[in-house]
Design a protein around this motif. Structure first.
Motif, PDB file in Angstrom:
ATOM      1  N   PHE B  16      -8.820   0.136   9.940  1.00 55.93           N
ATOM      2  CA  PHE B  16      -7.785  -0.122   8.954  1.00 55.93           C
ATOM      3  C   PHE B  16      -7.302   0.087   7.671  1.00 55.93           C
ATOM      4  N   THR B  17      -6.935   0.700   7.042  1.00 53.98           N
ATOM      5  CA  THR B  17      -7.796   1.510   5.770  1.00 53.98           C
ATOM      6  C   THR B  17      -6.635   0.678   4.584  1.00 53.98           C
ATOM      7  N   ALA B  18      -6.654  -0.302   3.744  1.00 59.33           N
ATOM      8  CA  ALA B  18      -6.315  -1.420   2.519  1.00 59.33           C
ATOM      9  C   ALA B  18      -6.478  -0.308   1.391  1.00 59.33           C
ATOM     10  N   VAL B  19      -7.022   0.336   1.513  1.00 53.55           N
ATOM     11  CA  VAL B  19      -7.080   1.094  -0.173  1.00 53.55           C
ATOM     12  C   VAL B  19      -8.098   2.291   0.061  1.00 53.55           C
ATOM     13  N   ASN B  20      -7.261   3.606  -0.157  1.00 58.10           N
ATOM     14  CA  ASN B  20      -7.312   4.890   0.106  1.00 58.10           C
ATOM     15  C   ASN B  20      -8.236   5.473  -0.979  1.00 58.10           C
ATOM     16  N   GLY B  39       2.229  -6.011   0.708  1.00 58.77           N
ATOM     17  CA  GLY B  39       0.852  -4.614   1.292  1.00 58.77           C
ATOM     18  C   GLY B  39       0.389  -3.503   1.162  1.00 58.77           C
ATOM     19  N   ALA B  40       0.554  -3.696   0.224  1.00 66.94           N
ATOM     20  CA  ALA B  40       0.305  -2.040  -0.701  1.00 66.94           C
ATOM     21  C   ALA B  40      -0.656  -1.942  -0.965  1.00 66.94           C
ATOM     22  N   GLY B  41      -2.035  -2.687  -1.042  1.00 66.01           N
ATOM     23  CA  GLY B  41      -3.170  -2.886  -1.030  1.00 66.01           C
ATOM     24  C   GLY B  41      -3.623  -3.500  -2.895  1.00 66.01           C
ATOM     25  N   LYS B  42      -2.710  -3.841  -3.114  1.00 67.72           N
ATOM     26  CA  LYS B  42      -2.405  -4.542  -5.077  1.00 67.72           C
ATOM     27  C   LYS B  42      -3.698  -5.778  -4.654  1.00 67.72           C
ATOM     28  N   THR B  43      -3.139  -6.479  -3.748  1.00 66.97           N
ATOM     29  CA  THR B  43      -4.041  -7.947  -3.780  1.00 66.97           C
ATOM     30  C   THR B  43      -5.403  -7.575  -4.000  1.00 66.97           C
ATOM     31  N   THR B  44      -5.515  -6.464  -2.542  1.00 68.67           N
ATOM     32  CA  THR B  44      -7.112  -5.972  -2.209  1.00 68.67           C
ATOM     33  C   THR B  44      -7.834  -5.212  -2.702  1.00 68.67           C
ATOM     34  N   SER B 185      -7.269  -5.272 -22.718  1.00 70.94           N
ATOM     35  CA  SER B 185      -6.447  -4.669 -22.179  1.00 70.94           C
ATOM     36  C   SER B 185      -5.971  -5.371 -21.152  1.00 70.94           C
ATOM     37  N   ILE B 186      -4.722  -5.376 -20.658  1.00 72.57           N
ATOM     38  CA  ILE B 186      -4.265  -6.072 -18.931  1.00 72.57           C
ATOM     39  C   ILE B 186      -3.928  -5.191 -17.660  1.00 72.57           C
ATOM     40  N   ILE B 187      -3.903  -5.467 -17.120  1.00 72.61           N
ATOM     41  CA  ILE B 187      -3.524  -5.215 -15.591  1.00 72.61           C
ATOM     42  C   ILE B 187      -2.572  -6.797 -14.970  1.00 72.61           C
ATOM     43  N   ILE B 188      -1.843  -5.986 -14.716  1.00 70.58           N
ATOM     44  CA  ILE B 188      -0.477  -6.888 -14.147  1.00 70.58           C
ATOM     45  C   ILE B 188       0.060  -6.714 -13.015  1.00 70.58           C
ATOM     46  N   THR B 189       0.069  -7.263 -11.973  1.00 70.46           N
ATOM     47  CA  THR B 189       0.933  -6.883 -11.035  1.00 70.46           C
ATOM     48  C   THR B 189       2.386  -8.231 -11.181  1.00 70.46           C
ATOM     49  N   SER B 190       3.426  -7.315 -10.807  1.00 68.34           N
ATOM     50  CA  SER B 190       4.842  -8.168 -11.144  1.00 68.34           C
ATOM     51  C   SER B 190       5.235  -7.683  -9.999  1.00 68.34           C
ATOM     52  N   HIS B 191       6.057  -7.604  -9.339  1.00 69.17           N
ATOM     53  CA  HIS B 191       7.572  -7.853  -8.959  1.00 69.17           C
ATOM     54  C   HIS B 191       8.980  -7.875  -9.949  1.00 69.17           C
ATOM     55  N   GLU B 197       8.294  -3.228 -17.452  1.00 68.37           N
ATOM     56  CA  GLU B 197       9.101  -1.677 -18.223  1.00 68.37           C
ATOM     57  C   GLU B 197       9.026  -1.833 -18.845  1.00 68.37           C
ATOM     58  N   GLU B 198       9.114  -3.606 -19.447  1.00 69.88           N
ATOM     59  CA  GLU B 198       9.139  -4.317 -21.176  1.00 69.88           C
ATOM     60  C   GLU B 198       7.970  -3.923 -21.476  1.00 69.88           C
ATOM     61  N   ILE B 199       6.614  -4.484 -20.777  1.00 70.33           N
ATOM     62  CA  ILE B 199       5.808  -4.744 -21.463  1.00 70.33           C
ATOM     63  C   ILE B 199       3.860  -3.325 -21.470  1.00 70.33           C
ATOM     64  N   CYS B 200       4.541  -2.792 -20.001  1.00 68.93           N
ATOM     65  CA  CYS B 200       3.247  -1.973 -19.651  1.00 68.93           C
ATOM     66  C   CYS B 200       3.619  -0.790 -20.390  1.00 68.93           C
ATOM     67  N   ASP B 201       2.555  -0.053 -20.870  1.00 71.11           N
ATOM     68  CA  ASP B 201       2.607   1.243 -21.446  1.00 71.11           C
ATOM     69  C   ASP B 201       2.463   1.791 -19.933  1.00 71.11           C
ATOM     70  N   ARG B 202       1.678   1.253 -19.108  1.00 74.06           N
ATOM     71  CA  ARG B 202       2.150   2.553 -17.791  1.00 74.06           C
ATOM     72  C   ARG B 202       1.950   1.695 -16.313  1.00 74.06           C
ATOM     73  N   VAL B 203       2.127   2.585 -15.714  1.00 74.31           N
ATOM     74  CA  VAL B 203       2.164   2.288 -13.726  1.00 74.31           C
ATOM     75  C   VAL B 203       1.621   3.055 -13.118  1.00 74.31           C
ATOM     76  N   VAL B 204       0.775   2.094 -12.008  1.00 74.79           N
ATOM     77  CA  VAL B 204      -0.042   2.990 -11.168  1.00 74.79           C
ATOM     78  C   VAL B 204       0.607   1.950 -10.142  1.00 74.79           C
ATOM     79  N   PHE B 205       1.290   2.972  -9.154  1.00 73.34           N
ATOM     80  CA  PHE B 205       2.314   2.770  -8.002  1.00 73.34           C
ATOM     81  C   PHE B 205       0.981   3.078  -6.686  1.00 73.34           C
ATOM     82  N   ILE B 206       1.000   1.393  -5.664  1.00 70.36           N
ATOM     83  CA  ILE B 206       0.173   1.876  -5.177  1.00 70.36           C
ATOM     84  C   ILE B 206       1.420   2.049  -3.392  1.00 70.36           C
TER      85      ILE B 206
END
Lengths: 261, 306
Positions: B16-20, B39-44, B185-191, B197-206
């Motif tokens: 199983f490839t969790a992060v590819n 389960g997208a691979g964010k925590t990994t 610099s901040i990396i943030i995961t959130s639901h 939308e309010e605070i992120c300059d950029r979003v990486v979608f996994i």
């Protein structure tokens, strides 16, 4: 090795010690109970049979010296468990602390609490049974160091297992050291064991220490070869257990520390 | 200046490839959202960024240094807060922050601990045990802990989960202010997509271990090109239905509201047409797609693919 990081972990456990009644009990209550049970039992036997007071000395000095092994292993294995239960391990390992600094903290904690437990129990033993731990004189130092080394290898080994298999085997933190006692001749000479058990005993560095300690307590002599052999074996066991815990850590890092529970 | 660079990061668990093979970077002072369904691979990914999981392959570089070989140096300037970590239960708030301050060898430790407690409104809770704190208070203590060492890079996993809206807003404003003041610099995961939308300059979608989008929140929502028109019709419901049917447009009715889902570029034309056909309405609202819609579209697509 950065001392401030080692101190941080020690401080964390000393803060916890102040209000954790089970830790206080581990340090003072159980040694006290051991002294009562073993001391009074041996006092009864020496009063009702021909064994004499040497029996009390043998048993009580065994109780006292075993405290060193027990505290040293306990701090390592239960220390790891505590951070697992608290889900604090990630907070520790996302900081710059190295694995060896973390282990060093537990080693120092083991020494601090070992000395505290031993001093407490030795005082009680002196007043209750007139058994003096200081009867070993300068030999107390090599005994102390060797017993610490043995507590460490047992602790590292158990912690290595917990790191590999998680808290479902946490009971080993309390039970493995108990498995070593019967083969170490803590309260009786190795010679009374059946042959197969004697073979196991001579593989344990603790056996040589307790044999020597008993010989010194009863006859005032010591076999330095035994101590030398025990030291050599202890160093080998500590090295092997360090390798075991390190490879366990590497394994859990493959799975991710978050998944260790 | 680039503070974090992730190159071809991969994590496999057996077959199983969790992060590819993901690659992305974070600039100084940037707030990056790391998003994905469960389960997208964010925590990994976060675990590998923090050095508490060994990648199968790839590199994590902070400040131009490889995490594998410069762990100690890097982690002095990085910190992390998450809902799945706690500070020791039998320690009080002040003791917890004090022992952590030694881990990072902070100067003026006592003052720093006092200041950070003040910032996160924890002074009143200083002597309270971590086990006695509410979930929201615990989150604040975790956040305070993560700011203790003046991190240059801060990783936050669901930082405002279990906080009441007022405190959550305070924390968001605090993070934005810290970024502005110290270039953190901040990396943030959130639901919470509004938060992202309010605070992120950029979003990486996994998704399923792969990066499927790396853009600003606005640009991502634009890719949906779908708007929803809600109307309160007072005349011409039948004409409206026919018009929608002719143009193959989705239309649903909910009480007095009629909802029409339509391409963003067709909105003006559609409204003109129904007006020509005699449809009259008393209320109108046009809802543009937001990041949540983007998130939901990815989630739906993932379910369909499975």
């Amino acid at each position: 090795m950065k001392l401030h990081r080692v101190y941080a972990i020690i401080l964390r456990y000393l803060f916890a010690f102040r209000r954790s009644y089970d830790r206080v009990a581990d340090t003072f209550y159980w040694p006290l109970i051991d002294l009562f049970l073993w001391g009074l039992t041996s006092a009864y036997f020496s009063a009702t049979s021909h064994v004499g007071t040497s029996f009390i000395v043998t048993v009580i000095s065994g109780v006292l010296l075993w405290i060193i092994v027990w505290r040293a292993q306990y701090e390592i294995s239960v220390g790891l468990l505590t951070d697992l239960w608290d889900r604090n391990l990630i907070n520790i390992f996302i900081s710059p602390i190295s694995f060896s600094e973390w282990l060093t903290s537990f080693i120092i904690l083991g020494v601090i609490k070992g000395v505290a437990s031993l001093a407490f129990a030795a005082t009680i033993a002196y007043f209750m049974y007139h058994v003096q731990i200081l009867m070993y004189g300068l030999y107390l130092l090599p005994f102390f160091v060797l017993l610490l080394l043995n507590g460490w290898w047992i602790g590292f080994f158990v912690a290595g297992l917990i790191i590999r298999y998680g808290t479902k085997i946490q009971t080993l933190a309390w039970t493995v050291a108990g498995l070593v006692i019967p083969f170490s001749g803590v309260f009786y000479p190795i010679s009374i064991l059946p042959q197969w058990a004697q073979n196991v005993s001579w593989l344990l560095p603790t056996s040589y220490i307790f044999e020597d300690a008993r010989q010194f307590a009863l006859h005032g002599t010591i076999n330095l070869n035994n101590l030398g052999l025990s030291l050599l074996m202890s160093i080998v066991y500590v090295t092997a257990s360090l390798w075991f815990i390190r490879t366990g850590m590497n394994k859990i890092l493959q799975k991710g520390l978050v998944n260790l529970e | 200046m680039r503070v974090l660079e992730v190159k071809n990061l991969t994590k496999k668990f057996g077959t199983f490839t969790a992060v590819n093979n993901i690659s992305f970077s974070v600039e100084e002072g940037e707030i990056l959202g790391l998003l994905g369904i469960n389960g997208a691979g964010k925590t990994t990914t976060l675990q590998m960024l923090l050095g508490v999981m060994t990648p199968t392959s790839g590199e994590v570089n902070y400040f131009g240094m490889d995490l594998k070989h410069h762990r100690e140096e890097i982690l002095e300037k990085v910190n992390f807060s998450s809902t799945y970590t706690n500070l020791p239960w039998v320690l009080n708030v002040q003791e917890s922050l004090t022992f952590i301050s030694y881990l990072y060898n902070l100067k003026n430790r006592k003052k720093r601990v006092e200041d950070i407690m003040k910032t996160f409104q924890l002074t009143q809770l200083a002597k309270k045990l971590n086990s006695q704190l509410s979930a929201g208070q615990r989150t604040r203590v975790n956040l305070a802990k993560s700011m203790l060492n003046y991190p240059k890079v801060l990783l936050l996993d669901e930082p405002t989960a279990s906080l009441d809206p007022e405190v959550a807003k305070y924390i968001r404003d605090f993070l934005v202010e810290q970024r502005a003041r110290y270039g953190m610099s901040i990396i943030i995961t959130s639901h919470n997509m509004n938060e992202v939308e309010e605070i992120c300059d950029r979003v990486v979608f996994i998704n399923q271990g792969k990066i499927i989008a790396d853009d600003t929140p606005l640009a991502l929502t634009k890719t949906l090109q779908i708007s929803q028109i809600s109307l309160v019709i007072i005349e011409g419901q039948k004409q409206l239905k026919e018009c929608a049917k002719r143009q193959n447009i989705d239309m649903t009715t909910e009480g007095i509201f009629t909802h029409i889902t339509i391409k963003e570029t067709d909105v003006a034309n559609f409204l003109y047409q129904i007006m020509q056909e005699g449809v009259r309405y008393s209320e109108i609202s046009i809802i543009k797609p937001n990041l949540e819609d983007y998130f939901l579209s990815v989630a739906t697509k993932t379910k369909e693919d499975k």
